[in-house]
Write a protein that holds these residues in place. Sequence first.
Motif, PDB file in Angstrom:
ATOM      1  N   ALA A  64      -5.215   8.067  19.289  1.00 37.20           N
ATOM      2  CA  ALA A  64      -5.770   7.508  18.049  1.00 37.20           C
ATOM      3  C   ALA A  64      -4.825   6.481  17.441  1.00 37.20           C
ATOM      4  CB  ALA A  64      -6.043   8.627  17.048  1.00 37.20           C
ATOM      5  N   ILE A  65      -3.501   6.750  17.509  1.00 34.69           N
ATOM      6  CA  ILE A  65      -2.526   5.778  16.987  1.00 34.69           C
ATOM      7  C   ILE A  65      -2.580   4.498  17.822  1.00 34.69           C
ATOM      8  CG2 ILE A  65      -0.074   5.335  16.580  1.00 34.69           C
ATOM      9  CD1 ILE A  65       0.286   8.310  16.042  1.00 34.69           C
ATOM     10  N   CYS A  66      -2.703   4.618  19.148  1.00 33.26           N
ATOM     11  CA  CYS A  66      -2.817   3.440  20.031  1.00 33.26           C
ATOM     12  C   CYS A  66      -4.019   2.592  19.638  1.00 33.26           C
ATOM     13  CB  CYS A  66      -2.923   3.874  21.492  1.00 33.26           C
ATOM     14  SG  CYS A  66      -1.364   4.397  22.211  1.00 33.26           S
ATOM     15  N   ARG A  67      -5.208   3.250  19.495  1.00 31.86           N
ATOM     16  CA  ARG A  67      -6.414   2.484  19.159  1.00 31.86           C
ATOM     17  C   ARG A  67      -6.311   1.856  17.778  1.00 31.86           C
ATOM     18  NH1 ARG A  67      -8.773   7.161  21.377  1.00 31.86           N
ATOM     19  NH2 ARG A  67      -9.257   7.950  19.305  1.00 31.86           N
ATOM     20  N   MET A  68      -5.741   2.564  16.843  1.00 36.29           N
ATOM     21  CA  MET A  68      -5.599   2.043  15.480  1.00 36.29           C
ATOM     22  C   MET A  68      -4.784   0.768  15.440  1.00 36.29           C
ATOM     23  SD  MET A  68      -6.224   2.551  12.211  1.00 36.29           S
ATOM     24  CE  MET A  68      -6.605   4.276  12.002  1.00 36.29           C
ATOM     25  N   ASN A  69      -3.757   0.678  16.315  1.00 39.35           N
ATOM     26  CA  ASN A  69      -2.834  -0.471  16.284  1.00 39.35           C
ATOM     27  C   ASN A  69      -3.042  -1.435  17.437  1.00 39.35           C
ATOM     28  OD1 ASN A  69      -0.655   0.107  14.026  1.00 39.35           O
ATOM     29  ND2 ASN A  69      -1.200   2.066  14.958  1.00 39.35           N
ATOM     30  N   GLY A  70      -4.156  -1.262  18.219  1.00 37.03           N
ATOM     31  CA  GLY A  70      -4.454  -2.231  19.273  1.00 37.03           C
ATOM     32  C   GLY A  70      -3.432  -2.228  20.395  1.00 37.03           C
ATOM     33  N   LEU A  71      -2.798  -1.043  20.647  1.00 32.71           N
ATOM     34  CA  LEU A  71      -1.771  -0.966  21.698  1.00 32.71           C
ATOM     35  C   LEU A  71      -2.422  -0.555  23.002  1.00 32.71           C
ATOM     36  CD1 LEU A  71       1.017   0.878  19.678  1.00 32.71           C
ATOM     37  CD2 LEU A  71       0.884  -1.562  20.181  1.00 32.71           C
ATOM     38  N   LYS A  72      -2.361  -1.433  23.996  1.00 35.63           N
ATOM     39  CA  LYS A  72      -2.863  -1.101  25.333  1.00 35.63           C
ATOM     40  C   LYS A  72      -1.826  -0.296  26.118  1.00 35.63           C
ATOM     41  CE  LYS A  72      -5.878  -5.136  25.608  1.00 35.63           C
ATOM     42  NZ  LYS A  72      -6.225  -6.360  26.343  1.00 35.63           N
ATOM     43  N   ASP A  73      -0.545  -0.491  25.827  1.00 41.22           N
ATOM     44  CA  ASP A  73       0.537   0.238  26.481  1.00 41.22           C
ATOM     45  C   ASP A  73       1.325   0.936  25.380  1.00 41.22           C
ATOM     46  OD1 ASP A  73       3.027  -0.548  29.015  1.00 41.22           O
ATOM     47  OD2 ASP A  73       2.681   1.264  27.887  1.00 41.22           O
ATOM     48  N   GLY A  74       1.241   2.277  25.309  1.00 42.33           N
ATOM     49  CA  GLY A  74       1.903   3.009  24.248  1.00 42.33           C
ATOM     50  C   GLY A  74       3.405   2.932  24.257  1.00 42.33           C
ATOM     51  N   ASN A  75       4.019   2.443  25.351  1.00 48.74           N
ATOM     52  CA  ASN A  75       5.471   2.344  25.412  1.00 48.74           C
ATOM     53  C   ASN A  75       6.005   1.067  24.784  1.00 48.74           C
ATOM     54  OD1 ASN A  75       5.784   4.796  26.822  1.00 48.74           O
ATOM     55  ND2 ASN A  75       5.189   3.806  28.720  1.00 48.74           N
ATOM     56  N   LEU A  76       5.131   0.131  24.444  1.00 42.67           N
ATOM     57  CA  LEU A  76       5.578  -1.153  23.903  1.00 42.67           C
ATOM     58  C   LEU A  76       5.663  -1.099  22.380  1.00 42.67           C
ATOM     59  CD1 LEU A  76       3.719  -3.709  26.189  1.00 42.67           C
ATOM     60  CD2 LEU A  76       6.118  -3.055  26.224  1.00 42.67           C
ATOM     61  N   ILE A  77       6.557  -0.245  21.847  1.00 36.54           N
ATOM     62  CA  ILE A  77       6.859  -0.227  20.424  1.00 36.54           C
ATOM     63  C   ILE A  77       8.342  -0.442  20.254  1.00 36.54           C
ATOM     64  CG2 ILE A  77       4.920   1.296  19.896  1.00 36.54           C
ATOM     65  CD1 ILE A  77       6.869   3.602  19.752  1.00 36.54           C
ATOM     66  N   PHE A  78       8.750  -0.887  19.068  1.00 34.85           N
ATOM     67  CA  PHE A  78      10.160  -1.160  18.858  1.00 34.85           C
ATOM     68  C   PHE A  78      10.550  -0.776  17.445  1.00 34.85           C
ATOM     69  CE2 PHE A  78       9.114  -4.844  16.385  1.00 34.85           C
ATOM     70  CZ  PHE A  78       7.947  -5.313  16.980  1.00 34.85           C
ATOM     71  N   ILE A  79      11.866  -0.663  17.246  1.00 30.56           N
ATOM     72  CA  ILE A  79      12.401  -0.203  15.965  1.00 30.56           C
ATOM     73  C   ILE A  79      11.980  -1.163  14.861  1.00 30.56           C
ATOM     74  CG2 ILE A  79      14.524   0.278  14.674  1.00 30.56           C
ATOM     75  CD1 ILE A  79      15.800   1.055  17.336  1.00 30.56           C
ATOM     76  N   GLY A 119       0.835  -1.190   0.000  1.00 28.29           N
ATOM     77  CA  GLY A 119       0.000   0.000   0.000  1.00 28.29           C
ATOM     78  C   GLY A 119       0.863   1.229   0.000  1.00 28.29           C
ATOM     79  N   SER A 120       0.238   2.399  -0.047  1.00 32.74           N
ATOM     80  CA  SER A 120       0.970   3.654  -0.089  1.00 32.74           C
ATOM     81  C   SER A 120       1.601   3.936   1.244  1.00 32.74           C
ATOM     82  CB  SER A 120       0.005   4.769  -0.470  1.00 32.74           C
ATOM     83  OG  SER A 120      -0.997   4.890   0.498  1.00 32.74           O
ATOM     84  N   SER A 121       2.661   4.769   1.241  1.00 29.33           N
ATOM     85  CA  SER A 121       3.418   5.040   2.462  1.00 29.33           C
ATOM     86  C   SER A 121       2.609   5.836   3.453  1.00 29.33           C
ATOM     87  CB  SER A 121       4.704   5.803   2.119  1.00 29.33           C
ATOM     88  OG  SER A 121       4.380   7.039   1.468  1.00 29.33           O
ATOM     89  N   GLU A 122       1.482   6.495   3.023  1.00 31.22           N
ATOM     90  CA  GLU A 122       0.696   7.287   3.958  1.00 31.22           C
ATOM     91  C   GLU A 122      -0.167   6.415   4.859  1.00 31.22           C
ATOM     92  OE1 GLU A 122      -1.733   9.707   1.579  1.00 31.22           O
ATOM     93  OE2 GLU A 122      -2.995   8.077   0.826  1.00 31.22           O
ATOM     94  N   ASP A 123      -0.249   5.120   4.567  1.00 33.28           N
ATOM     95  CA  ASP A 123      -1.085   4.223   5.372  1.00 33.28           C
ATOM     96  C   ASP A 123      -0.403   3.770   6.633  1.00 33.28           C
ATOM     97  OD1 ASP A 123      -2.635   2.676   2.513  1.00 33.28           O
ATOM     98  OD2 ASP A 123      -3.358   4.276   3.809  1.00 33.28           O
ATOM     99  N   TYR A 124       0.902   3.821   6.686  1.00 39.69           N
ATOM    100  CA  TYR A 124       1.589   3.340   7.880  1.00 39.69           C
ATOM    101  C   TYR A 124       2.894   4.092   8.099  1.00 39.69           C
ATOM    102  CZ  TYR A 124       4.575   0.721   4.630  1.00 39.69           C
ATOM    103  OH  TYR A 124       5.444   0.357   3.652  1.00 39.69           O
ATOM    104  N   TYR A 125       3.462   3.920   9.288  1.00 41.66           N
ATOM    105  CA  TYR A 125       4.725   4.568   9.654  1.00 41.66           C
ATOM    106  C   TYR A 125       5.639   3.520  10.280  1.00 41.66           C
ATOM    107  CZ  TYR A 125       8.054   7.539  12.168  1.00 41.66           C
ATOM    108  OH  TYR A 125       9.194   8.109  12.647  1.00 41.66           O
ATOM    109  N   VAL A 126       6.921   3.526   9.873  1.00 42.70           N
ATOM    110  CA  VAL A 126       7.910   2.582  10.395  1.00 42.70           C
ATOM    111  C   VAL A 126       8.627   3.236  11.577  1.00 42.70           C
ATOM    112  CG1 VAL A 126       9.937   1.201   9.898  1.00 42.70           C
ATOM    113  CG2 VAL A 126       8.213   1.553   8.130  1.00 42.70           C
TER     114      VAL A 126
END
Length: 386
Positions: free
Chosen positions: A364-379, A334-341
């Motif tokens: 909104a980003i948390c809800r979109m990606n099903g993240l209950k804890d916003g600190n649990l993201i990784f590179i 898909g296009s690059s505007e749909d997601y962010y790395v």
Amino acid sequence: MERQFPKNVKQIGNVSDSPRIYVEDYVETFLNQLEEQGREVTITAFLLGEKVQIEGEECIFVTGALQVKDSILEEIDPVITKEELETAKVESREYFHEMDIIGWFQTVPDRPLALSREMAKAHEKLMPEKNSLLILKGQEEELYFAYKFKELMEIGGHYIFYEKNPDMQSYMIRERRQIGVTPSEVVEDRAAKDFRSTIKGRMEVREQRRESRYVYLTSVLLVVIVLAIGISTMNNYDKMNSVQNSIETLSSNMGANGSSGKNAQNNQDTQETQSQETQSQDAQNSDEQSDQQIAEQNGQGDQGENAGGTDEASQETNGGTTPDPSTIQEELQGSSEDYYVVQKGDTLDLISKKLYGTTSETDAICRMNGLKDGNLIFIGQKLLLP
């Protein structure tokens, strides 16, 4: 590649019936989203996948779902038509590769979940193949049917399995605006999901250990208090018996020696005073001894708790794992505007400010990606953008 029984599965209901039904995780998520949207209207979709035999058992793998265009209807018992089936076959070649239509799905709003006569007739007419599927969802319930012995027979349970499914993943991204659903776990990385599950499990184990330790310390403290009270009571009882014996002896002496009654009375008063002073002194000593025992026991409990906390901290330090970037899902189409790395040093607040100029989009980003804890993201993680 020949199919094998999936290893990473979750069982739903009684799975002793035949055929075995395996629904891929992305497909299950997509059908649940349609059910949420179809609680007031009927929504239809076709199921794609394959029918195979594994170790002599009939198995059905549902690895794709294609929503019927303009399928949101307000009819009581809408059913699939031949035209919709032919259109779905054409669209499936665009989105899904090497998959066949093996059944259909429909939401059942605002009424008890049940197979209607119209549904059964439509299925028998358009999908008379053995083990073709019908899935009904509504009111947070679901029913699975397989066509065998020339009728739709209810299947008691199914499996949800996990594997890479780029076709369904891409279809969900392209169609999410058309279906009006914001997916909660559409592109959630398997590595991230496993990592969060591991962290949650460790937190539950730690909480159980902490509660067990508190219960043990409380029990020990109660035992010490009961023992101290018992010892104090026994000492006071012996002193009371001693005073009672002294009174009886004095009374007997007074009766035998009437002429010395006044002197005996004085002696009795003196002895009572001495006994009371002795009793008071002994009770004070007993209370001091009990307080010292309780203080020593509390000291031991604090040392045990500190030692336990150190062990837990060590276990958490040594037991943590970082997800291997090589296990991350294939790059989203898909296009690059749909997601962010996610880049090094990124946080959800920083990403929101970088893309939108404000941190108000973090939730909104948390809800979109099903993240209950916003600190649990990784590179390297891919995040859907609202």
